[in-house]
Design an enzyme around this catalytic site. Structure first.
Site, PDB file in Angstrom:
ATOM      1  N   GLY A 243      63.471  30.090  46.970  1.00  0.00           N
ATOM      2  CA  GLY A 243      62.787  29.648  48.396  1.00  0.00           C
ATOM      3  C   GLY A 243      61.741  30.708  48.652  1.00  0.00           C
ATOM      4  O   GLY A 243      61.512  31.422  50.021  1.00  0.00           O
ATOM      5  N   VAL A 244      61.402  31.624  48.289  1.00  0.00           N
ATOM      6  CA  VAL A 244      60.375  33.093  48.251  1.00  0.00           C
ATOM      7  C   VAL A 244      59.254  31.999  48.488  1.00  0.00           C
ATOM      8  O   VAL A 244      59.061  31.184  47.754  1.00  0.00           O
ATOM      9  CB  VAL A 244      60.434  33.678  47.145  1.00  0.00           C
ATOM     10  CG1 VAL A 244      58.460  34.655  47.125  1.00  0.00           C
ATOM     11  CG2 VAL A 244      61.606  34.736  46.513  1.00  0.00           C
TER      12      VAL A 244
ATOM     13  N   TYR B  37      44.163  43.446  33.243  1.00  0.00           N
ATOM     14  CA  TYR B  37      43.280  43.967  33.806  1.00  0.00           C
ATOM     15  C   TYR B  37      42.805  45.700  33.878  1.00  0.00           C
ATOM     16  O   TYR B  37      42.039  45.576  34.377  1.00  0.00           O
ATOM     17  CB  TYR B  37      42.996  43.576  34.687  1.00  0.00           C
ATOM     18  CG  TYR B  37      43.552  42.050  34.975  1.00  0.00           C
ATOM     19  CD1 TYR B  37      43.347  41.223  34.405  1.00  0.00           C
ATOM     20  CD2 TYR B  37      44.031  41.246  36.279  1.00  0.00           C
ATOM     21  CE1 TYR B  37      44.054  39.652  34.033  1.00  0.00           C
ATOM     22  CE2 TYR B  37      44.246  39.846  36.067  1.00  0.00           C
ATOM     23  CZ  TYR B  37      44.043  39.493  35.651  1.00  0.00           C
ATOM     24  OH  TYR B  37      44.738  37.717  35.290  1.00  0.00           O
TER      25      TYR B  37
ATOM     26  N   GLY C  22      42.210  37.217  43.254  1.00  0.00           N
ATOM     27  CA  GLY C  22      42.131  37.073  42.130  1.00  0.00           C
ATOM     28  C   GLY C  22      41.138  38.827  41.717  1.00  0.00           C
ATOM     29  O   GLY C  22      40.248  39.365  42.275  1.00  0.00           O
TER      30      GLY C  22
ATOM     31  N   PRO D 219      51.484  32.803  49.315  1.00  0.00           N
ATOM     32  CA  PRO D 219      50.426  32.532  50.112  1.00  0.00           C
ATOM     33  C   PRO D 219      49.502  31.311  49.384  1.00  0.00           C
ATOM     34  O   PRO D 219      49.228  31.762  48.018  1.00  0.00           O
ATOM     35  CB  PRO D 219      49.366  33.758  50.695  1.00  0.00           C
ATOM     36  CG  PRO D 219      51.127  34.325  50.907  1.00  0.00           C
ATOM     37  CD  PRO D 219      52.096  34.787  49.172  1.00  0.00           C
ATOM     38  N   ALA D 220      49.551  30.143  49.348  1.00  0.00           N
ATOM     39  CA  ALA D 220      48.925  28.789  48.118  1.00  0.00           C
ATOM     40  C   ALA D 220      47.251  29.499  47.753  1.00  0.00           C
ATOM     41  O   ALA D 220      47.368  29.450  46.667  1.00  0.00           O
ATOM     42  CB  ALA D 220      48.575  27.979  49.055  1.00  0.00           C
ATOM     43  N   LEU D 221      46.375  30.320  48.334  1.00  0.00           N
ATOM     44  CA  LEU D 221      45.699  31.021  48.433  1.00  0.00           C
ATOM     45  C   LEU D 221      45.277  32.161  47.540  1.00  0.00           C
ATOM     46  O   LEU D 221      45.766  33.262  48.651  1.00  0.00           O
ATOM     47  CB  LEU D 221      43.819  30.714  48.797  1.00  0.00           C
ATOM     48  CG  LEU D 221      42.886  30.239  48.041  1.00  0.00           C
ATOM     49  CD1 LEU D 221      42.942  29.954  47.251  1.00  0.00           C
ATOM     50  CD2 LEU D 221      41.466  30.635  48.895  1.00  0.00           C
ATOM     51  N   GLY D 222      44.913  32.797  46.947  1.00  0.00           N
ATOM     52  CA  GLY D 222      45.175  34.351  46.311  1.00  0.00           C
ATOM     53  C   GLY D 222      44.242  34.661  45.905  1.00  0.00           C
ATOM     54  O   GLY D 222      42.863  34.154  45.853  1.00  0.00           O
TER      55      GLY D 222
ATOM     56  N   ASP E  39      46.872  39.124  42.976  1.00  0.00           N
ATOM     57  CA  ASP E  39      47.376  38.416  41.832  1.00  0.00           C
ATOM     58  C   ASP E  39      46.013  39.469  40.754  1.00  0.00           C
ATOM     59  O   ASP E  39      44.863  39.819  40.356  1.00  0.00           O
ATOM     60  CB  ASP E  39      46.376  37.333  41.477  1.00  0.00           C
ATOM     61  CG  ASP E  39      46.546  36.984  39.741  1.00  0.00           C
ATOM     62  OD1 ASP E  39      48.151  36.911  39.339  1.00  0.00           O
ATOM     63  OD2 ASP E  39      45.750  36.735  38.893  1.00  0.00           O
TER      64      ASP E  39
ATOM     65  N   HIS F  65      52.280  37.502  30.754  1.00  0.00           N
ATOM     66  CA  HIS F  65      50.543  36.975  30.842  1.00  0.00           C
ATOM     67  C   HIS F  65      50.792  35.436  29.895  1.00  0.00           C
ATOM     68  O   HIS F  65      49.903  35.153  30.195  1.00  0.00           O
ATOM     69  CB  HIS F  65      49.813  38.383  30.465  1.00  0.00           C
ATOM     70  CG  HIS F  65      48.677  38.055  30.677  1.00  0.00           C
ATOM     71  ND1 HIS F  65      48.114  39.181  31.292  1.00  0.00           N
ATOM     72  CD2 HIS F  65      47.623  37.239  31.137  1.00  0.00           C
ATOM     73  CE1 HIS F  65      46.997  39.276  31.869  1.00  0.00           C
ATOM     74  NE2 HIS F  65      46.880  37.324  31.002  1.00  0.00           N
TER      75      HIS F  65
ATOM     76  N   LYS G 201      50.830  40.863  36.150  1.00  0.00           N
ATOM     77  CA  LYS G 201      51.619  40.296  34.510  1.00  0.00           C
ATOM     78  C   LYS G 201      52.162  41.432  33.667  1.00  0.00           C
ATOM     79  O   LYS G 201      51.955  42.561  33.614  1.00  0.00           O
ATOM     80  CB  LYS G 201      50.868  39.245  34.015  1.00  0.00           C
ATOM     81  CG  LYS G 201      50.240  37.873  35.196  1.00  0.00           C
ATOM     82  CD  LYS G 201      48.778  37.572  34.139  1.00  0.00           C
ATOM     83  CE  LYS G 201      47.891  36.883  35.892  1.00  0.00           C
ATOM     84  NZ  LYS G 201      47.648  37.687  36.546  1.00  0.00           N
TER      85      LYS G 201
END
Length: 294
Positions: A9-10, A48, A18, A13-16, A43, A106, A73
């Site tokens: 249910g969370v 990283y 990176g 936003p489709a476009l993140g 993300d 990851h 991650k």
């Protein structure tokens, strides 16, 4: 911005945005610009080395915390139940937040999968305690998912995988869909420079005639056509850039629509060839990476 409902249910936003391979000294400004441009999903990852700078960029942007979806991650050297709980503490310490919106593993540690299972059980504990809002995995193939699901209780909300027009991983996408897992694309526009040594002979997706033709028909770039393709097929996508103009261009994909024929033509570009590492190949050297304390 299009949002996608995860299996618990969370809303994501489709476009993140990176930050893979973005140097720490460039990350703060890139994240700040991305959020000021309109992104609301960032993300990152422990491996990283820029979680601290992501947190600083969020703060400098002035965007309220509850408007930013933060995804990070856990690296394989922190797999294991107690180790992964501590990895969470390290992540929030660097990011400067109390809760994560999405925490994922990851990659599968194929040669030490029992540690992968223990790590995921730690994610389940963090979810139950409300310290993360959703949990998931990255680079899991269908057989990795089957083993994980057989030994754990919570179905991952997300599986982040390499996915672009030249490598669409239909079997993984199908397995994700069958289990109600959202497929999220890393390297969504081709990943030409991501992994030196992996497929050095590969072509740039940006120069693909099918894509440039489709993009031109809509007055858009090839990158924008690819991102629109991901969104219309129901995926989340994580493009990256440090260039403010490119950051804005990658977000400008909500004012046009690809036809069914155009989507099919892009689907037909799949070569089945990876740009990055094969998740099934054991790489013991990964476990030597030490994720620093906050």
């Amino acid at each position: 911005m299009i949002t996608l409902n995860l299996n618990n249910g969370v809303e994501l936003p489709a476009l993140g945005f990176g930050v893979f391979q973005t140097p720490p000294e460039e990350t703060v400004r890139a994240v700040e610009v991305a959020l000021q441009t309109g992104y609301r999903h960032i993300d990152t990852a422990a491996a990283y080395g820029n979680e601290r700078e992501v947190g600083e960029g969020i703060r400098r942007s002035g965007t309220p915390r509850d408007e930013v979806f933060i995804e990070t991650k856990v690296w394989v050297s922190d797999y294991g139940y107690d180790e992964t709980l501590h990895a969470f503490d390290k992540a929030i310490g660097k990011l400067g937040v109390e809760q994560l919106d999405l925490l994922i593993l990851h990659q599968p540690a194929t040669d030490r999968f029992e540690k992968t299972i223990a790590a995921y059980r730690a994610l389940e504990t963090l979810l139950a305690d409300g310290r993360v809002r959703a949990i998931g995995v990255s680079n899991f193939m269908p057989h990795h998912l089957e083993r994980l699901l057989a030994e754990t209780s919570v179905v991952p909300a997300v599986n982040q995988i390499e996915l672009h027009p030249y490598f669409t991983q239909p079997a993984v996408q199908q397995a994700d869909a069958e289990h109600g897992i959202l497929t999220q694309a890393w390297s969504p526009i081709g990943g030409i420079t991501f992994y030196p040594g992996f497929g050095d002979e590969r072509r740039s997706v940006m120069d693909e005639p099918v894509l440039t033709e489709i993009a031109a028909a809509h007055g858009k770039s090839a990158a924008q056509a690819m991102l629109r393709w991901h969104l219309q097929e129901g995926r989340s996508a994580i493009p990256k850039s440090t260039n403010p103009a490119r950051i804005a261009e990658n977000l400008d994909v909500f004012d046009f629509e690809l036809s069914a024929d155009e989507l099919a033509r892009i689907d037909g570009l799949d070569t089945g060839v990876r740009s990055g590492p094969d998740p099934d190949t054991p790489r013991p050297e990964r476990f030597a990476m030490v994720i620093s304390e906050p």
